[in-house]
Design a protein around this motif. Sequence first.
Motif, mmCIF file in Angstrom:
data_model
loop_
_atom_site.group_PDB
_atom_site.id
_atom_site.type_symbol
_atom_site.label_atom_id
_atom_site.label_comp_id
_atom_site.label_asym_id
_atom_site.label_seq_id
_atom_site.Cartn_x
_atom_site.Cartn_y
_atom_site.Cartn_z
ATOM 1 N N LEU A 29 0.816 -1.218 0.000
ATOM 2 C CA LEU A 29 0.000 0.000 0.000
ATOM 3 C C LEU A 29 0.850 1.269 0.000
ATOM 4 C CD1 LEU A 29 -2.748 -0.962 2.619
ATOM 5 C CD2 LEU A 29 -2.896 -1.084 0.130
ATOM 6 N N PRO A 38 -6.728 1.173 -2.150
ATOM 7 C CA PRO A 38 -7.843 1.419 -1.221
ATOM 8 C C PRO A 38 -8.895 2.355 -1.801
ATOM 9 C CG PRO A 38 -5.771 1.497 -0.034
ATOM 10 C CD PRO A 38 -5.428 1.441 -1.499
ATOM 11 N N ARG A 45 -7.981 4.660 3.179
ATOM 12 C CA ARG A 45 -6.623 4.126 3.297
ATOM 13 C C ARG A 45 -6.149 4.175 4.742
ATOM 14 N NH1 ARG A 45 -1.317 5.311 3.182
ATOM 15 N NH2 ARG A 45 -0.001 3.898 1.980
#
Length: 221
Positions: A29, A38, A45
Amino acid sequence: MSLLERAHAHAVRLGHDRIGGEELLLALLDDGAGYALPGALAISRDVLVWQLEKAARTDPSPAAGTVDGHPVTAEVREVLRHSGVLELVTGLLSTGGGPARVLGEHGVTEERLREAYARIWAPFLDENAAWGSSPLRDPTEPPTEIDLLTSRIAELRRRKESAVDAQEFAQAAVIRDEEKPLVRRRSELIREWAATVDPVDLAEAVVSLREQVAMLREPRD
């Protein structure tokens, strides 16, 4: 910094001596298409990161081996048989570990993952897309869109080489066909960006880069 190095940094930050599924997903991520995932899944997120960190702290798993010198759990060792953001996240989802439970709380399935990933990349293949909303980090550095495409192309080329090494030529051809429009689109974006770059700024950047390379090549005591 490589994916495993980023995952290891997360593990150290969370007080672990091994890379678990949560740390691997946190590293995914951090950058590139993973950073955009996300949002494409309509998940906050910040919330997702908080949930993964909480899961990592409350449900640690012991190391079951090493990958590139980094201690990893059995879950991570299995998932790292794959490559590419989508394949790695899908692998984490299928293992049923901490990341799968966290993603499951948001209703994430493999189908939703693939749809979200396709949404991330769709604009890059749209010749009518308007770029320029992302600010340049430096006048001589390419826009984020070009960096993302470069990352994706490198990922596809690694997968293609692996397929060729395994003599899976049909799969290699599929990957090649996926790579071609991305390369073409990146070339178009590079030409658009190059038209906005001041030649003097670019020349100064080249000289600075040559200086940095020369310093790195100098022998150290």
